[in-house]
Motif scaffolding. Structure first.
Motif, PDB file in Angstrom:
ATOM      1  N   PRO A   1      13.435   1.524  13.623  1.00  0.00           N
ATOM      2  CA  PRO A   1      12.969   0.253  13.054  1.00  0.00           C
ATOM      3  C   PRO A   1      11.446   0.092  13.127  1.00  0.00           C
ATOM      4  O   PRO A   1      10.873  -0.653  12.342  1.00  0.00           O
ATOM      5  N   HIS A   2      10.789   0.829  14.046  1.00  0.00           N
ATOM      6  CA  HIS A   2       9.333   0.700  14.168  1.00  0.00           C
ATOM      7  C   HIS A   2       8.585   1.685  13.287  1.00  0.00           C
ATOM      8  O   HIS A   2       7.408   1.508  13.006  1.00  0.00           O
ATOM      9  N   LEU A   3       9.263   2.775  12.882  1.00  0.00           N
ATOM     10  CA  LEU A   3       8.585   3.797  12.073  1.00  0.00           C
ATOM     11  C   LEU A   3       8.262   3.297  10.671  1.00  0.00           C
ATOM     12  O   LEU A   3       7.506   3.939   9.935  1.00  0.00           O
ATOM     13  N   THR A   4       8.830   2.158  10.285  1.00  0.00           N
ATOM     14  CA  THR A   4       8.537   1.624   8.959  1.00  0.00           C
ATOM     15  C   THR A   4       7.196   0.895   8.947  1.00  0.00           C
ATOM     16  O   THR A   4       6.758   0.425   7.915  1.00  0.00           O
ATOM     17  N   GLY A   5       6.563   0.816  10.105  1.00  0.00           N
ATOM     18  CA  GLY A   5       5.303   0.073  10.196  1.00  0.00           C
ATOM     19  C   GLY A   5       5.600  -1.399  10.395  1.00  0.00           C
ATOM     20  O   GLY A   5       6.702  -1.854  10.125  1.00  0.00           O
ATOM     21  N   SER A   6       4.638  -2.139  10.936  1.00  0.00           N
ATOM     22  CA  SER A   6       4.863  -3.564  11.140  1.00  0.00           C
ATOM     23  C   SER A   6       3.951  -4.360  10.214  1.00  0.00           C
ATOM     24  O   SER A   6       2.851  -3.928   9.880  1.00  0.00           O
ATOM     25  N   ALA A   7       4.444  -5.512   9.801  1.00  0.00           N
ATOM     26  CA  ALA A   7       3.679  -6.369   8.891  1.00  0.00           C
ATOM     27  C   ALA A   7       2.313  -6.681   9.483  1.00  0.00           C
ATOM     28  O   ALA A   7       1.285  -6.613   8.789  1.00  0.00           O
ATOM     29  N   PHE A   8       2.320  -6.971  10.794  1.00  0.00           N
ATOM     30  CA  PHE A   8       1.044  -7.328  11.405  1.00  0.00           C
ATOM     31  C   PHE A   8       0.055  -6.169  11.355  1.00  0.00           C
ATOM     32  O   PHE A   8      -1.108  -6.349  10.990  1.00  0.00           O
ATOM     33  N   ALA A   9       0.516  -4.965  11.705  1.00  0.00           N
ATOM     34  CA  ALA A   9      -0.387  -3.812  11.721  1.00  0.00           C
ATOM     35  C   ALA A   9      -0.903  -3.509  10.318  1.00  0.00           C
ATOM     36  O   ALA A   9      -2.078  -3.167  10.132  1.00  0.00           O
ATOM     37  N   ILE A  10      -0.032  -3.640   9.315  1.00  0.00           N
ATOM     38  CA  ILE A  10      -0.450  -3.402   7.930  1.00  0.00           C
ATOM     39  C   ILE A  10      -1.551  -4.387   7.554  1.00  0.00           C
ATOM     40  O   ILE A  10      -2.608  -4.016   7.045  1.00  0.00           O
ATOM     41  N   PHE A  11      -1.296  -5.658   7.845  1.00  0.00           N
ATOM     42  CA  PHE A  11      -2.265  -6.700   7.510  1.00  0.00           C
ATOM     43  C   PHE A  11      -3.585  -6.476   8.251  1.00  0.00           C
ATOM     44  O   PHE A  11      -4.670  -6.520   7.661  1.00  0.00           O
ATOM     45  N   PHE A  12      -3.466  -6.190   9.536  1.00  0.00           N
ATOM     46  CA  PHE A  12      -4.640  -6.017  10.402  1.00  0.00           C
ATOM     47  C   PHE A  12      -5.485  -4.822   9.941  1.00  0.00           C
ATOM     48  O   PHE A  12      -6.712  -4.918   9.805  1.00  0.00           O
ATOM     49  N   LEU A  13      -4.842  -3.682   9.665  1.00  0.00           N
ATOM     50  CA  LEU A  13      -5.578  -2.481   9.257  1.00  0.00           C
ATOM     51  C   LEU A  13      -6.122  -2.632   7.837  1.00  0.00           C
ATOM     52  O   LEU A  13      -7.198  -2.119   7.517  1.00  0.00           O
ATOM     53  N   ARG A  14      -5.393  -3.362   6.988  1.00  0.00           N
ATOM     54  CA  ARG A  14      -5.890  -3.597   5.631  1.00  0.00           C
ATOM     55  C   ARG A  14      -7.206  -4.379   5.692  1.00  0.00           C
ATOM     56  O   ARG A  14      -8.160  -4.072   4.970  1.00  0.00           O
ATOM     57  N   GLN A  15      -7.241  -5.381   6.558  1.00  0.00           N
ATOM     58  CA  GLN A  15      -8.478  -6.167   6.700  1.00  0.00           C
ATOM     59  C   GLN A  15      -9.643  -5.250   7.073  1.00  0.00           C
ATOM     60  O   GLN A  15     -10.750  -5.392   6.573  1.00  0.00           O
ATOM     61  N   HIS A  16      -9.390  -4.280   7.958  1.00  0.00           N
ATOM     62  CA  HIS A  16     -10.447  -3.357   8.362  1.00  0.00           C
ATOM     63  C   HIS A  16     -10.870  -2.460   7.204  1.00  0.00           C
ATOM     64  O   HIS A  16     -12.046  -2.186   7.031  1.00  0.00           O
ATOM     65  N   MET A  17      -9.895  -1.994   6.425  1.00  0.00           N
ATOM     66  CA  MET A  17     -10.217  -1.081   5.319  1.00  0.00           C
ATOM     67  C   MET A  17     -10.994  -1.812   4.233  1.00  0.00           C
ATOM     68  O   MET A  17     -11.831  -1.203   3.558  1.00  0.00           O
ATOM     69  N   LEU A  18     -10.716  -3.105   4.048  1.00  0.00           N
ATOM     70  CA  LEU A  18     -11.419  -3.863   3.015  1.00  0.00           C
ATOM     71  C   LEU A  18     -12.913  -3.909   3.292  1.00  0.00           C
ATOM     72  O   LEU A  18     -13.722  -4.022   2.364  1.00  0.00           O
ATOM     73  N   THR A  19     -13.289  -3.835   4.571  1.00  0.00           N
ATOM     74  CA  THR A  19     -14.717  -3.932   4.909  1.00  0.00           C
ATOM     75  C   THR A  19     -15.441  -2.601   4.666  1.00  0.00           C
ATOM     76  O   THR A  19     -16.660  -2.555   4.719  1.00  0.00           O
ATOM     77  N   ILE A  20     -14.695  -1.528   4.391  1.00  0.00           N
ATOM     78  CA  ILE A  20     -15.331  -0.229   4.162  1.00  0.00           C
ATOM     79  C   ILE A  20     -15.769  -0.149   2.700  1.00  0.00           C
ATOM     80  O   ILE A  20     -14.962  -0.369   1.803  1.00  0.00           O
ATOM     81  N   PRO A  21     -17.047   0.146   2.441  1.00  0.00           N
ATOM     82  CA  PRO A  21     -17.538   0.164   1.064  1.00  0.00           C
ATOM     83  C   PRO A  21     -16.854   1.264   0.237  1.00  0.00           C
ATOM     84  O   PRO A  21     -16.602   2.357   0.733  1.00  0.00           O
TER      85      PRO A  21
END
Lengths: 292, 291
Positions: free
Chosen positions: A162-182
């Motif tokens: 159930p954890h290998l599918t990734g978690s909504a929070f981690a997806i959201f959190f890491l997406r926020q970080h990737m958005l800041t990369i030019p």
């Protein structure tokens, strides 16, 4: 800049004031409270550690702080009468696979949702974020029935998959970080004909290593310390994690309590090592993620 | 923001990249619907589920063990939430004044129990609460009578002490960050106006920390509503420490009364939702987001 100047200009009087009344009543009270809290936290650990070296006889007599004879029997029993080596291996396997795999899956999804344009991306993201509103208690029983249907009960996979599918929070959190990369970084890579996969692995993955490791460390500790999951899914002693195993053996060793104390201390060793190594990242990570 | 453009190559990759979370979404939404409907069925995992309408909820209403679990859980919330937040704030304010190595060590030690397994801490504290354990030896040493910490009337309080002892370090960690974010100038201005430390604390520190406090109350309340590990280990006699989650666990995974347990989780979620809504509603009376 100006605030800095004001600070340095106004800092002198209060500072010199404080040196005059260094040992005020307030300071003494404050330091006493700090010391009392420190002692209250530390003593239960020290007390249990000392008791874990007691012989059963010393324990039954129940008197005195220091054991009359220091013994390692309790620790031997933890590893012979309780299959603790096996349990530690199970715990490390479950916590390690679930945390690393889950965060990795989340990072890939986060990259896709941050840097690749496709139809329905915004909708997909909102469906992911919506799952954070669903209370885990509602999922407990249905998840069990799914794992039961897949005959994964009493295997580590019931706790890992159930954890290998990734978690909504981690997806959201890491997406926020990737958005800041030019995006200039990957524009050049596309020109050179790089595939989307190699853009992720060569450009973005190295750039989000920091936030990813914070998530992995915190998730590792949460999985290692989890009790409800292992209790529900693991029935046989060979499959148990240290937390479930210790609670399972509690009844059997009720009269040999020092063995349980030794087991408890063994159980907190891995998280203590992780905490000592990544103390700063963990505390910083808890602040920025709000996870507990 | 420009995006990666080469649709032919990417469609497959997008499917590959989003494969794990898509499976997860399917699982979660399917389970959420199943969990909601299961509460209206009678199911023991052997025969197929039978729709029985609100019968589970009627039974729960007359279930004295359920009411015991509700009352125990509410006691845990009412005792541990204020105590943890108060103690955490006190520790944070005092730690914030310390510097250098002392500060590092104190922060480390106060936070340490939060990182430990609840089972290990529970077993340690069972020993401390024991008739001849550390607490009673201490009481005897100062000439007081020993207490039956795990006796019927005291066990729930002992559980609360364990929760507070474990959790206040997390609260204090968040508060220390909140304190560091308060601009120094406010204190300097107050100092020049002749405000003493107490006035500074009540007029600057406390109001500036209200958003943090609000967040912590919500998070700790939700956590306390779902207390399980501590009571599973301490396990007071005759349901004296039975909590809602423990009751759900027992109904579902030792008696396999899945429908009844699902109905219980419905009720737990409603409780959490109601408490959260009340707290969000109340925040405008005491939380200040701008000063």
């Amino acid at each position: 800049m100006t605030s800095k100047l004001i600070q340095s200009a106004t800092h002198m009087p209060p500072d010199s004031n404080q040196t005059v009344r260094k040992f005020s009543l307030g300071d003494i009270t404050a330091n006493t409270i700090l010391v009392v809290l420190f002692v209250v936290i530390v003593v239960p650990f020290i007390w249990s550690a000392i008791a874990s070296f007691q012989t059963p006889l010393d324990f039954v007599s129940g008197k005195g702080f220091l054991p009359s004879e220091w013994t390692l029997t309790n620790y031997e029993k933890v590893f012979t009468d309780i299959p603790m080596t096996r349990m530690i291996f199970n715990g490390l396997f479950i916590a390690g696979t679930a945390s690393i795999g889950g965060v990795f899956a989340s990072a890939i999804a986060a990259f896709c949702l941050a840097k690749v344009s496709f139809k329905g991306r915004a909708l997909y993201l909102s469906i992911v974020i919506l799952t954070m509103m669903i209370p885990p208690a509602v999922l407990l029983i249905p998840f069990y029935t799914i794992m039961y249907a897949l005959s994964l009960i009493d295997t580590p996979w019931a706790l890992i998959l159930p954890h290998l599918t990734g978690s909504a929070f981690a997806i959201f959190f890491l997406r926020q970080h990737m958005l800041t990369i030019p995006h200039e970084l990957h524009d050049a890579a596309i020109m050179d004909g790089c595939s989307i996969a190699s853009i992720f692995f060569r450009i973005y993955l190295p750039l989000v290593k920091g936030p990813m490791s914070v998530l992995i460390i915190i998730n590792f500790m949460l999985h290692w310390n989890d009790l409800l999951g292992p209790l529900i899914y693991l029935n046989s002693v060979e499959q148990m994690t240290p937390t479930a195993g210790l609670s399972f053996f509690r009844g059997q060793f009720a009269t040999e309590y020092p063995v349980l104390l030794a087991g408890s201390l063994v159980c907190i060793v891995p998280t203590t090592i992780v905490f000592l190594l990544f103390n700063r990242q963990i505390r910083h990570g808890l602040l920025i993620t709000g996870l507990k | 923001m420009s995006q990666i453009k080469s649709p032919k190559a990417t469609v497959i990759w997008i499917l590959v990249f989003l494969f794990p979370p898509t499976i997860g979404l399917g699982l979660v939404y399917y389970s959420a619907v199943q969990g909601l409907t299961m509460g209206f069925t009678n199911w023991n995992m052997i025969s197929s589920p039978k729709w029985i309408g609100f019968k589970n909820f009627g039974q729960i209403w007359n279930d004295y063990r359920f009411w015991a679990s509700v009352s125990n859980t509410l006691v845990i919330v009412l005792v541990t939430v204020p105590a943890q937040i108060g103690l955490g704030l006190l520790a944070a304010v005092l730690v914030h004044r310390t510097k250098g190595k002392t500060s590092t060590i104190l922060r480390f030690v106060y936070f340490y129990p939060t990182t430990c397994s609840v089972v290990a801490l529970g077993l340690m504290w069972l020993f401390i609460y024991d008739a001849g354990g550390l607490l009673n030896q201490g009481l005897e040493f100062v000439g007081l009578e020993s207490v039956r910490w795990l006796g019927y009337g005291n066990a729930l309080l002992s559980v609360c002490i364990l929760i507070i002892w474990t959790g206040f370090g997390y609260i204090s960690l968040i508060y220390v960050a909140g304190l560091a974010a308060i601009p120094e100038q406010y204190y300097e201005a107050a100092h020049l106006d002749g405000a003493n430390s107490w006035q500074q604390f009540f007029n600057i520190t406390l109001p500036m920390l209200t958003p943090t406090t609000f967040f912590l109350i919500i998070v700790t309340t939700i956590g306390a509503m779902q207390t399980f590990g501590q009571v599973y280990i301490i396990n007071g006699r005759a349901d004296s420490t039975l909590t809602i989650v423990q009751y759900i666990y027992e109904k579902a995974f030792t008696q396999f009364n899945m429908g009844y347990a699902a109905a219980l989780s419905w009720i737990l979620i409603s409780f959490i939702l109601i408490l959260t809504v009340i707290q969000v509603r109340l925040q405008r009376y005491w939380v200040s987001y701008d000063i």
